[in-house]
Design an enzyme around this catalytic site. Structure first.
Site, short mmCIF file in Angstrom:
data_model
loop_
_atom_site.label_atom_id
_atom_site.label_comp_id
_atom_site.label_asym_id
_atom_site.label_seq_id
_atom_site.Cartn_x
_atom_site.Cartn_y
_atom_site.Cartn_z
CD GLU A 66 -3.40 0.25 -13.94
OE1 GLU A 66 -4.23 -0.87 -14.08
OE2 GLU A 66 -3.51 0.80 -12.80
NE ARG A 122 -9.01 8.26 -8.51
CZ ARG A 122 -8.79 7.02 -8.72
NH1 ARG A 122 -8.92 6.25 -7.46
NH2 ARG A 122 -8.37 6.38 -9.82
CB THR A 211 -6.76 -7.19 0.34
OG1 THR A 211 -7.28 -7.81 -0.72
CG2 THR A 211 -7.76 -7.36 1.62
CG ASP A 237 -7.01 -2.38 -8.65
OD1 ASP A 237 -6.09 -3.70 -8.54
OD2 ASP A 237 -6.31 -1.43 -8.07
CB SER A 302 -14.18 0.78 -6.81
OG SER A 302 -13.01 1.50 -6.76
P1 NAD Z 1 -1.24 -1.81 0.76
O1 NAD Z 1 -0.51 -2.89 0.37
O2 NAD Z 1 -0.89 -0.48 1.63
O3 NAD Z 1 -2.49 -2.68 1.64
C1 NAD Z 1 -3.15 -3.69 1.63
C2 NAD Z 1 -3.39 -4.53 2.71
O4 NAD Z 1 -4.18 -5.51 2.36
C3 NAD Z 1 -2.05 -5.10 3.43
O5 NAD Z 1 -1.91 -4.44 4.91
C4 NAD Z 1 -2.19 -6.57 3.36
O6 NAD Z 1 -1.81 -7.09 4.86
C5 NAD Z 1 -3.75 -6.80 3.23
N1 NAD Z 1 -4.12 -7.94 2.91
C6 NAD Z 1 -3.51 -8.78 1.94
N2 NAD Z 1 -4.16 -9.99 1.88
C7 NAD Z 1 -5.17 -9.82 2.89
C8 NAD Z 1 -6.29 -10.86 3.02
N3 NAD Z 1 -6.38 -12.13 2.54
N4 NAD Z 1 -7.09 -10.47 3.95
C9 NAD Z 1 -7.13 -9.29 4.78
N5 NAD Z 1 -6.09 -8.34 4.55
C10 NAD Z 1 -5.25 -8.51 3.38
O7 NAD Z 1 -2.25 -1.25 -0.51
P2 NAD Z 1 -3.10 -0.10 -0.61
O8 NAD Z 1 -2.70 0.98 -1.06
O9 NAD Z 1 -4.07 0.07 0.82
O10 NAD Z 1 -4.14 -0.70 -1.67
C11 NAD Z 1 -5.02 -1.74 -1.59
C12 NAD Z 1 -5.93 -2.45 -2.65
O11 NAD Z 1 -6.61 -1.18 -3.26
C13 NAD Z 1 -4.63 -2.60 -3.74
O12 NAD Z 1 -5.02 -3.96 -4.38
C14 NAD Z 1 -4.65 -1.44 -4.93
O13 NAD Z 1 -4.43 -1.83 -6.06
C15 NAD Z 1 -6.33 -0.93 -4.72
N6 NAD Z 1 -6.57 0.57 -4.91
C16 NAD Z 1 -7.78 0.43 -5.81
C17 NAD Z 1 -7.99 1.76 -6.30
C18 NAD Z 1 -9.45 2.05 -6.73
O14 NAD Z 1 -9.72 3.06 -7.27
N7 NAD Z 1 -10.27 1.07 -6.82
C19 NAD Z 1 -7.27 2.73 -5.60
C20 NAD Z 1 -6.07 2.56 -4.94
C21 NAD Z 1 -5.82 1.39 -4.65
#
Ligand code: NAD
Length: 350
Positions: A66, A122, A211, A237, A302
């Site tokens: 993105e 952030r 997650t 997201d 978010s």
């Molecule tokens: P990551 O892959 O490091 O961590 C995700 C975790 O979720 C993993 O440890 C995984 O085992 C766990 N998980 C998956 N399914 C699960 C379930 N059913 N129950 C419990 N745990 C589960 O990813 P990250 O960098 O921590 O990002 C997490 C999420 O946040 C991603 O989807 C990412 O796209 C999103 N994100 C959103 C924003 C925002 O601004 N809203 C910013 C950054 C990341």
């Protein structure tokens, strides 16, 4: 805060991952989270000034890439960010990013920065800033569901900005729960490792879902969510990637960054296109109420919006002056005669 020293206009300050980490330690992570939240809040309060567009997404079977541009008329910024939930299995990050600020007056970049660490900071600062407006009074316990890359940042920001005292961690992968518990030990929070999402939610007034899974997941079912909580839903997201059952959404007052983007990417993609939501900038500007009732379920849907990245880059630009935490990149051609680009190339061959 020291302004960047004047330098050759064509050299662009660049903050690498290594230097970003040094800067975080130099400032202190909680101080930096508070500072980032101040910059984000200030920019949300001048919302009308910004160019706004849903981010430009390129989807594939495995993830998304993105671009997130915005401008306040004086400074332009964008972030490049990916989201690839399967990446961690091959030792790669789910989310990586870098971004740039430029001077609108002449179009020249004024900062290039890593944004993988900065995005985690952030996103956490935004979550905690929003919790200050929406979480129930006295909230001090958070369920943290999903203990991946973002989770410690989310927990610490809630401590630094929103009065969190206890975090209850749950991840489907126990190794991730253990990792986050280990990282958060000794950081001033009570840390409880849990073995089910239900256990993590015991006594929690704030529920963060963070997650990563490229599907309509149901991390929170309707019967798991009681009255009066604040849900900080981070992981849904992308089109086809959500975390909450529709029943939870129907019982919640929903707050979003930029509706035009959140309706495509957020939890509310599951709802009718005219389902009422409140824009957070209005709450921060005093134009709309935040939480109005102790029994209300508030939901921050978010997705991450370009203005938060712009604010974060602005913060970095304002805090690297007087430090060694940046390099100057030879990114822009700078011939002595601006029209003699070819001559500069020819002379380089001699
Ligand atoms: P990551 O892959 O490091 O961590 C995700 C975790 O979720 C993993 O440890 C995984 O085992 C766990 N998980 C998956 N399914 C699960 C379930 N059913 N129950 C419990 N745990 C589960 O990813 P990250 O960098 O921590 O990002 C997490 C999420 O946040 C991603 O989807 C990412 O796209 C999103 N994100 C959103 C924003 C925002 O601004 N809203 C910013 C950054 C990341």
């Amino acid at each position: 805060m020291t302004a960047l020293p004047p330098s050759d206009k064509a050299l662009v300050p660049f903050v690498s991952v290594e230097n970003m980490m040094k800067l975080v330690h130099h400032i202190g992570i909680e101080e930096m989270l508070r500072g980032l939240a101040d910059y984000i809040e200030a920019d949300f309060r001048r919302w009308d000034l910004f160019d706004k567009t849903p981010r430009v997404a390129s989807h594939s079977a495995e993830g998304v890439i993105e671009l997130m541009p915005t401008s306040d008329g004086e400074v332009y910024g964008f972030k490049y960010v990916n989201g690839h939930p399967k990446n961690t299995k091959s030792g790669l990050q789910t989310v990586t990013a870098f971004g740039l600020l430029a001077d609108v007056g002449n179009g020249y970049p004024v900062l290039l920065s890593e944004m993988t660490v900065l995005t985690a900071l952030r996103t956490a600062a935004t979550s905690a800033l929003v919790a200050r407006y929406l979480a129930p009074k006295g909230a001090d316990t958070m369920a943290m569901i999903g203990a991946g890359a973002q989770s410690e940042f989310q927990s610490l920001a809630m401590k630094a900005l929103a009065g969190l005292k206890s975090v209850r961690l749950y991840d489907i992968d126990p190794a991730a729960t253990e990792k986050a518990a280990r990282n958060l030990a000794g950081m001033g929070l009570e840390v409880v490792a849990c073995t089910s999402p239900e256990e993590s939610m015991e006594g929690a007034q704030i529920i963060t879902t963070c997650t990563a899974d490229k599907q309509y997941a149901t991390i929170l079912t309707d019967n798991m969510v009681g009255e009066g909580v604040h849900i900080n839903a981070i992981g849904g997201d992308c089109p086809g990637k959500t975390e909450l059952a529709p029943g939870v959404l129907h019982r919640s007052s929903i707050f979003v960054e930029y509706p035009e983007q959140t309706r495509i990417e957020g939890e509310i993609q599951q709802l009718a296109p005219d389902h009422p939501v409140t824009e957070l900038w209005r709450v921060m500007a005093g134009e709309a109420p935040g939480r109005t009732d102790a029994r209300q379920i508030t939901l921050f849907d978010s997705v991450g919006f370009a203005i938060e990245d712009f604010s974060a880059l602005r913060y970095i630009r304002d805090h690297i002056g007087g430090t060694d935490y940046y390099l100057e990149l030879d990114l822009l051609a700078d011939p002595d005669d601006p029209r003699d680009l070819f001559g500069m190339l020819q002379r380089a061959g001699n």
